[in-house]
Design a protein around this motif. Sequence first.
Motif, mmCIF file in Angstrom:
data_model
loop_
_atom_site.group_PDB
_atom_site.id
_atom_site.type_symbol
_atom_site.label_atom_id
_atom_site.label_comp_id
_atom_site.label_asym_id
_atom_site.label_seq_id
_atom_site.Cartn_x
_atom_site.Cartn_y
_atom_site.Cartn_z
ATOM 1 N N PRO A 191 0.818 -1.218 0.000
ATOM 2 C CA PRO A 191 0.000 0.000 0.000
ATOM 3 C C PRO A 191 0.849 1.264 0.000
ATOM 4 O O PRO A 191 2.033 1.243 0.349
ATOM 5 C CB PRO A 191 -0.783 -0.122 1.304
ATOM 6 C CG PRO A 191 0.145 -0.858 2.220
ATOM 7 C CD PRO A 191 0.932 -1.807 1.356
ATOM 8 N N ILE A 283 -2.746 -20.015 -0.336
ATOM 9 C CA ILE A 283 -1.333 -19.708 -0.179
ATOM 10 C C ILE A 283 -0.598 -20.292 -1.380
ATOM 11 O O ILE A 283 -0.771 -21.477 -1.703
ATOM 12 C CB ILE A 283 -0.797 -20.294 1.138
ATOM 13 C CG1 ILE A 283 -1.473 -19.595 2.327
ATOM 14 C CG2 ILE A 283 0.715 -20.136 1.220
ATOM 15 C CD1 ILE A 283 -1.072 -20.136 3.679
ATOM 16 N N VAL A 284 0.195 -19.472 -2.026
ATOM 17 C CA VAL A 284 0.913 -19.880 -3.234
ATOM 18 C C VAL A 284 2.395 -19.956 -2.913
ATOM 19 O O VAL A 284 3.036 -18.933 -2.643
ATOM 20 C CB VAL A 284 0.658 -18.899 -4.391
ATOM 21 C CG1 VAL A 284 1.401 -19.364 -5.640
ATOM 22 C CG2 VAL A 284 -0.834 -18.767 -4.665
ATOM 23 N N GLY A 286 6.164 -19.823 -3.066
ATOM 24 C CA GLY A 286 7.125 -19.118 -3.900
ATOM 25 C C GLY A 286 6.659 -17.770 -4.414
ATOM 26 O O GLY A 286 7.449 -17.015 -4.990
ATOM 27 N N GLN A 287 5.386 -17.427 -4.211
ATOM 28 C CA GLN A 287 4.909 -16.122 -4.687
ATOM 29 C C GLN A 287 5.383 -15.043 -3.728
ATOM 30 O O GLN A 287 5.229 -15.183 -2.523
ATOM 31 C CB GLN A 287 3.389 -16.134 -4.786
ATOM 32 C CG GLN A 287 2.797 -14.865 -5.377
ATOM 33 C CD GLN A 287 1.307 -14.996 -5.638
ATOM 34 O OE1 GLN A 287 0.891 -15.804 -6.467
ATOM 35 N NE2 GLN A 287 0.495 -14.258 -4.917
ATOM 36 N N TYR A 289 4.328 -11.813 -3.559
ATOM 37 C CA TYR A 289 3.410 -10.718 -3.312
ATOM 38 C C TYR A 289 2.024 -11.341 -3.113
ATOM 39 O O TYR A 289 1.831 -12.525 -3.366
ATOM 40 C CB TYR A 289 3.400 -9.724 -4.483
ATOM 41 C CG TYR A 289 3.107 -10.365 -5.812
ATOM 42 C CD1 TYR A 289 4.114 -11.006 -6.537
ATOM 43 C CD2 TYR A 289 1.819 -10.366 -6.343
ATOM 44 C CE1 TYR A 289 3.844 -11.617 -7.744
ATOM 45 C CE2 TYR A 289 1.545 -10.974 -7.550
ATOM 46 C CZ TYR A 289 2.559 -11.595 -8.258
ATOM 47 O OH TYR A 289 2.294 -12.210 -9.446
ATOM 48 N N ASP A 290 1.090 -10.511 -2.667
ATOM 49 C CA ASP A 290 -0.276 -10.979 -2.482
ATOM 50 C C ASP A 290 -1.149 -10.471 -3.626
ATOM 51 O O ASP A 290 -0.997 -9.343 -4.094
ATOM 52 C CB ASP A 290 -0.845 -10.466 -1.146
ATOM 53 C CG ASP A 290 -0.203 -11.141 0.052
ATOM 54 O OD1 ASP A 290 -0.350 -10.612 1.184
ATOM 55 O OD2 ASP A 290 0.432 -12.195 -0.125
ATOM 56 N N ILE A 291 -2.067 -11.295 -4.053
ATOM 57 C CA ILE A 291 -3.054 -10.899 -5.047
ATOM 58 C C ILE A 291 -4.406 -10.880 -4.351
ATOM 59 O O ILE A 291 -4.840 -11.895 -3.813
ATOM 60 C CB ILE A 291 -3.096 -11.882 -6.226
ATOM 61 C CG1 ILE A 291 -1.714 -11.993 -6.873
ATOM 62 C CG2 ILE A 291 -4.126 -11.448 -7.253
ATOM 63 C CD1 ILE A 291 -1.626 -13.060 -7.945
ATOM 64 N N LEU A 292 -5.058 -9.729 -4.352
ATOM 65 C CA LEU A 292 -6.321 -9.573 -3.647
ATOM 66 C C LEU A 292 -7.441 -9.263 -4.632
ATOM 67 O O LEU A 292 -7.203 -8.697 -5.698
ATOM 68 C CB LEU A 292 -6.232 -8.440 -2.615
ATOM 69 C CG LEU A 292 -5.088 -8.501 -1.605
ATOM 70 C CD1 LEU A 292 -5.193 -7.346 -0.625
ATOM 71 C CD2 LEU A 292 -5.091 -9.815 -0.865
ATOM 72 N N ILE A 306 3.508 -7.876 0.230
ATOM 73 C CA ILE A 306 3.287 -8.537 1.507
ATOM 74 C C ILE A 306 3.558 -7.508 2.610
ATOM 75 O O ILE A 306 4.601 -6.841 2.575
ATOM 76 C CB ILE A 306 4.214 -9.752 1.635
ATOM 77 C CG1 ILE A 306 3.788 -10.828 0.616
ATOM 78 C CG2 ILE A 306 4.208 -10.311 3.044
ATOM 79 C CD1 ILE A 306 4.741 -12.007 0.527
ATOM 80 N N PRO A 307 2.627 -7.351 3.575
ATOM 81 C CA PRO A 307 2.851 -6.377 4.654
ATOM 82 C C PRO A 307 4.232 -6.564 5.276
ATOM 83 O O PRO A 307 4.648 -7.685 5.538
ATOM 84 C CB PRO A 307 1.733 -6.693 5.646
ATOM 85 C CG PRO A 307 0.657 -7.269 4.811
ATOM 86 C CD PRO A 307 1.341 -8.024 3.716
ATOM 87 N N ASP A 308 4.895 -5.461 5.494
ATOM 88 C CA ASP A 308 6.316 -5.448 5.843
ATOM 89 C C ASP A 308 6.738 -6.600 6.765
ATOM 90 O O ASP A 308 6.398 -6.619 7.944
ATOM 91 C CB ASP A 308 6.671 -4.124 6.524
ATOM 92 C CG ASP A 308 6.618 -2.968 5.550
ATOM 93 O OD1 ASP A 308 6.392 -1.829 5.988
ATOM 94 O OD2 ASP A 308 6.792 -3.217 4.344
ATOM 95 N N PRO A 309 7.492 -7.548 6.226
ATOM 96 C CA PRO A 309 8.033 -8.587 7.110
ATOM 97 C C PRO A 309 9.067 -7.982 8.062
ATOM 98 O O PRO A 309 9.830 -7.095 7.669
ATOM 99 C CB PRO A 309 8.697 -9.569 6.127
ATOM 100 C CG PRO A 309 8.158 -9.224 4.780
ATOM 101 C CD PRO A 309 7.865 -7.758 4.819
ATOM 102 N N PHE A 310 9.074 -8.445 9.262
ATOM 103 C CA PHE A 310 10.091 -7.946 10.190
ATOM 104 C C PHE A 310 10.397 -9.010 11.214
ATOM 105 O O PHE A 310 9.638 -9.961 11.415
ATOM 106 C CB PHE A 310 9.634 -6.650 10.870
ATOM 107 C CG PHE A 310 8.523 -6.843 11.867
ATOM 108 C CD1 PHE A 310 7.204 -6.750 11.470
ATOM 109 C CD2 PHE A 310 8.793 -7.118 13.200
ATOM 110 C CE1 PHE A 310 6.167 -6.926 12.368
ATOM 111 C CE2 PHE A 310 7.764 -7.302 14.117
ATOM 112 C CZ PHE A 310 6.446 -7.206 13.708
#
Lengths: 318, 505
Positions: A191, A283-284, A286-287, A289-292, A306-310
Amino acid sequence: MGTYVALVGTTGTLTGGGLMEDGTGSTPLTITDVLTILRANADSGGVGSYVRNLALAGAINMQISSSIGTFALDGTAPVTFNNLPAGFTVDSAAIKLYQSINPFPPPPAFPDFHIFSTFGVNSLVTPPGGLALLSASYPSVPTAIELYTDTISVSVSVADGISQTAFFYGFYVAGTYSINNYTFTLTNNSPVNAGDTITTTPSGANPIDPAQVTGITVTDNNGNVSHPAFTGTASSLTFVLSAFVGTPTVLTFSITSTQFSGSVTLGKLTTINFVNAPGIYKIVSGQTYDILYDVTNPGTTLDVKIPDPFWKTGYVGG
Amino acid sequence: MADFRDHSAVIINEFNGLWDRGDVDNVPLDHFTDCENVKFVGDNSFKTRDGIGISQDVAAPLQNVKRIYNYPTQTANTLIVLTYTSGNGSIYHVVDSTTVYGPLLTIAGMTDFAFVPYAGRGYISPFTNYTNGDLTIQKGLNGEFLYVYAGDGTAARKAAGVGMSGTPTAANGAAGHTDAGFHVFGFVSETSSGYLSPPTAFVTFTTNAAFSVSFGSIPTSGDANVTKRYLVASKIITNYNGDPTGYDLFFVPNAIISDNTTTALNNISFYDADLLDDASHLLDNYSEIPAGASLSLYHDRLVLACTYTDESLALVSAAGEPEAINQINGLIIVPLDGNPITNAQELRDVLYITKRARTVSYIDNGDVPSSWPLVLVDNALGSCVHGISTVLDSGSSSVDYLIVATYQGISLFNGRYLTPELSWKIENYWRGLTRNDFYKIQILHDPIGKNIYIILPTNKLLVGNYANGLDPKSIRWSVNSYLMTVNTVAIHNIDEIILGADLVV
């Protein structure tokens, strides 16, 4: 890809010096008279009725109305500039101006014929005497889009005060076109938020000219529109998102330019307010990003990051 | 890494997931104090979690998804989906990415449902939340019932059913044989799902030894799902008391009407010795089975628990007949403690029934369910309505244990709750969840991917990767978040993880 012929329109403005008269000697002429002659003899090979400029140097300045000038695509009925298909892009253009010059008394000096535009002076020199076809090819002449957004001037200059008579028979632009020869890629990931810098990367057979980009439009899912200032090069354009009106969830970006007609969509991004994407997902592996589901435009989807991994480690030390 | 000046290098080369237990300063270096959207790779590595994609490729995908179950049919592995819009819950059958049947069933107030597949059909029980003081509990939807869905896109219908009404006639038929004497006759209808109705449409007749019996004016069933009707009869009655249901009734061999339209059955011959298949038990079956909050299978029997009126009651069907539940001996009453039954699951031939903080067991002794002995397993630990893991499409365990979400944590259960629990490392995190929201928890076990997925009340997905071992020390925990509100998880096609998201209002 196809071919087009762009005729001068039927209205415009006529300014400049010199005595203009038609072939019958009737003076003065109006711009309509001039355009009618040039239009009727668009590809006449230098025959047909004419208008002529007598004696003194001067420029016939014809600014052609963009709503009246017509394009005939692939031999079909002409349409106005505003009705060209979205994404119409000139791939090649040859300006043809049928004219001749009748110096009196004879040279040594010969006039120069110039086709001017605010995009730069393009000088075309004609051989002495007789009919001549002045032509120049894109991109050294104004594009077909530019013909209808700026002033095209045809001028005659005379040296040493020797009177000349220049005859103009026909004027048109022809060439090839394609539809939406440009693609754009938003390099940002969803976003996004107000204040974020958005970058788009154009690509296409004809390089995008940032100077011809007339605007970037940002439209949110609630219909609010903004036009952020932008900067760029042939390889990227950037702009900063202005403050949101309300809490929009999806932004659609588009671009307008004189290199093509209409506007071209750059893409969509979700905002930080985007939380609603109901539906069934999987859940895919190896993908990255997310597809919505895009609930603001049913039947379409949105690619979001993908919402910020941390991750945070424990206390390091001691 | 070489030392820098007088500082010794601290090397972190193992990453074993989230640790939220005790003081944050005591988190081991090989664990995270916090993490989100990471996935564990191999023994020691991690990376960004996998992305999600859309599961439906249709112009109008289902929205406001509340619950998804795996539904194996005879020809495909499919999904049963509950959506909730404008106060109505609607159930759909998602066959594949482009094919959706439904709505199969729409019920006002159905915010959740229990589901169990059986013989290609699906059994659906609507339930919702109710309050009991400060507690939020789940019970069968008031005034609602168990439904059966054929799996073919036709609407779901109420399970079980009533008998036919009407009075047939009986007379001597052609030459044949019977045991001469007074008999009670009746008819039993059978639906397309194999449910046998109580015997009704009684007629009494004194048979003649040299003649068969013929019946006329046989009533048809008002239920369009009835496909067969059977003749039942008593043995000879010496002193008839006027109550046809007071006698044992048996299916008469070869006395079948294979439709719901024929009104005559002629020339039936039988001896009393031929009457072996008892039909009397059908008289006591539920004609409409009340909705419950839990559905499961045990020893080929349907187990429905926690109806609206009886929170501690489990209804158990006859073996092989999921809609045949005896109102007298098909009941199991879990000791009353003010809490409703939440779940039921078979493990190693034992039926375990949970409440939110209690677990009991019953063992099929070969007799009716009401005779099964009760064993108290745990008086402190139980589960929530979706808190027992399901595996693949079996709706049961794949290995010799269950994975259960209790108030204590996520525990392995093999007949007793093993300690320490699997979620030992994230004890603070788990116990920080709101107990009244535990009904939102759904747990899924993926043995192929070696992952445990738990939908949290926060609409995030807790993932436990046990590639390094299914024990409290080796399991690696992480939390996944999404831009939408995830509230259900399912698995189908062996190892495809399905998530459902609803609309945020």
